[in-house]
Design an enzyme around this catalytic site. Structure first.
Site, PDB file in Angstrom:
ATOM      1  N   VAL A 152      42.764  36.158  49.479  1.00 16.49           N
ATOM      2  CA  VAL A 152      42.306  34.393  48.361  1.00 16.49           C
ATOM      3  C   VAL A 152      42.591  35.062  47.154  1.00 16.49           C
ATOM      4  O   VAL A 152      42.993  35.205  46.049  1.00 16.49           O
ATOM      5  CB  VAL A 152      40.827  33.868  49.545  1.00 16.49           C
ATOM      6  CG1 VAL A 152      40.453  32.888  47.441  1.00 16.49           C
ATOM      7  CG2 VAL A 152      41.318  33.368  50.739  1.00 16.49           C
ATOM      8  N   GLN A 186      34.638  35.099  52.115  1.00 19.90           N
ATOM      9  CA  GLN A 186      34.279  36.336  51.628  1.00 19.90           C
ATOM     10  C   GLN A 186      36.268  36.950  51.468  1.00 19.90           C
ATOM     11  O   GLN A 186      36.239  38.097  52.254  1.00 19.90           O
ATOM     12  CB  GLN A 186      33.799  37.591  51.885  1.00 19.90           C
ATOM     13  CG  GLN A 186      32.548  37.103  51.813  1.00 19.90           C
ATOM     14  CD  GLN A 186      32.129  37.110  49.871  1.00 19.90           C
ATOM     15  OE1 GLN A 186      32.939  38.007  48.885  1.00 19.90           O
ATOM     16  NE2 GLN A 186      31.328  36.240  49.831  1.00 19.90           N
ATOM     17  N   SER A 187      37.311  36.289  51.580  1.00 18.24           N
ATOM     18  CA  SER A 187      38.708  37.195  52.154  1.00 18.24           C
ATOM     19  C   SER A 187      39.464  37.939  50.600  1.00 18.24           C
ATOM     20  O   SER A 187      39.186  37.532  49.496  1.00 18.24           O
ATOM     21  CB  SER A 187      39.481  35.557  52.193  1.00 18.24           C
ATOM     22  OG  SER A 187      40.811  36.047  52.803  1.00 18.24           O
ATOM     23  N   ASN A 188      39.037  38.640  50.764  1.00 17.89           N
ATOM     24  CA  ASN A 188      39.806  39.476  50.307  1.00 17.89           C
ATOM     25  C   ASN A 188      41.523  39.502  49.475  1.00 17.89           C
ATOM     26  O   ASN A 188      41.881  39.009  48.508  1.00 17.89           O
ATOM     27  CB  ASN A 188      40.275  41.112  50.619  1.00 17.89           C
ATOM     28  CG  ASN A 188      38.729  41.613  50.417  1.00 17.89           C
ATOM     29  OD1 ASN A 188      38.271  41.839  49.907  1.00 17.89           O
ATOM     30  ND2 ASN A 188      39.127  42.368  52.304  1.00 17.89           N
TER      31      ASN A 188
END
Length: 334
Positions: free
Chosen positions: A79, A75-77
């Site tokens: 990325v 759930q990388s912001n």
């Protein structure tokens, strides 16, 4: 300091607002609390990585890259914002997502930031938690080269000296806003993970001579490791600006008592922080970074740590990730 010497693409919505949080501050015993709204930087919902990406994209385009290669947790912001920058500039985007939390819940693995990554056309490859992500970045970059492309590799969080220039710029911007308002800032508080945001702030404040301490609330690493990572990157960033000697070890402070069970794993105190911020000043935080940063700020305020200080909470964004935690939060929102 002359940031115009560095290649930069301008797409962030800047300056971001500096706003008081009167109801949240009152709920914390009268804390004089403000927020720097870096959740509102504009790129695919905004967040702190957008500032970093202005400088990273500047360098990538200057080098003639046609593909951005990066990595992060599922759930990388970071990325999400990198995929958005790639789409905006017509570049391909190769992404490696680490299954760092171990969650197999469909909302976590397919909703939130992951859905947006796919919507913007990023090519995604998942790897197990604990994978050597630098090695995986190198592997993806080599695959791009093998098919005739020119990759530009961005580390997790955009956290290298070039990316940290975005938060040098933020430090300049924040001090100018405070000066215009006649606001004396006693402390900046922010979540700290991949180190670039805190390091950029520390370097920027040091180089311009603003005597404002930055407290990072850790979201992953133990205190000793987090402070070492931030300090190293702050010195490297200040060196880019020609003044590495202005960053001292004492300027890097992280409190890592509020990580909980681990990166991306939430608990009752994180949910309390999310609810309190939302139900006082309608401030929407995320479970992984700003929620833990606010968890720490709330606990420290209740302990009397800040005293009579005026505190600015740097909101690094990430609300898109809330949708990946719907199942975990569902029963706690009454």
């Amino acid at each position: 300091m002359h940031l115009a010497r560095f290649a930069r693409e301008r797409f962030a919505h800047l300056p971001t607002a500096l706003e008081p949080l009167p109801r949240l501050g009152a709920a914390l015993g009268g804390l004089k609390l403000w927020v720097k709204r870096d959740d509102c930087t504009g790129l695919a919902g905004g967040g702190n990585k957008t500032r970093k990406l202005e400088f990273l994209l500047g360098e990538a385009l200057a080098q003639g890259a046609d593909t951005l290669v990066t990595q992060g947790a599922v759930q990388s912001n970071h990325v999400r914002q990198t995929a958005a920058a790639a789409a905006r500039y017509g570049l391909a985007c190769e992404v490696i997502l680490e299954e760092r939390t171990g969650s197999k819940a469909i909302d976590y693995t397919a909703s939130g930031n992951v859905l947006l990554d796919r919507l913007m056309g990023a090519a995604i490859r998942n790897v197990p938690g604990g994978t050597d992500m630098n090695a995986e970045l190198a592997k993806s970059a080599e695959a791009v080269r093998a098919r005739g492309g020119k990759p530009y590799v961005i580390p997790g969080g955009g956290s290298n000296a070039v990316g940290a220039l975005g938060y040098v710029d933020c430090a300049i911007e924040l001090v100018a806003q405070a000066n215009a308002r006649g606001l004396v800032i006693d402390r900046i508080v922010t979540a700290t993970g991949s180190a670039g945001t805190q390091a950029g702030l520390v370097a920027g404040l040091a180089v311009i001579g603003a005597d404002i301490p930055v407290l990072g609330i850790g979201v992953r690493a133990p205190k000793e490791a987090q402070e070492a990572n931030v300090h190293k990157l702050a010195v490297e960033t200040a060196a880019l600006l020609g003044h590495p000697e202005r960053v001292t070890r004492e300027m890097t402070v992280a409190n890592c008592d509020y990580v909980g069970a681990g990166y991306g794993l939430i608990d009752d105190e994180v949910i309390e922080a999310l609810k309190l911020a939302a139900r006082t000043d309608a401030l929407i935080l995320d479970p992984v970074y700003t929620g833990k940063g606010m968890k720490g700020l709330i606990a420290l305020a209740r302990q009397g740590f800040f005293g009579d200080e005026t505190v600015v909470f740097l909101h690094t964004g990430g609300a898109q990730g809330l949708f990946g935690y719907q199942g975990e939060m569902q029963g706690a929102l009454a």
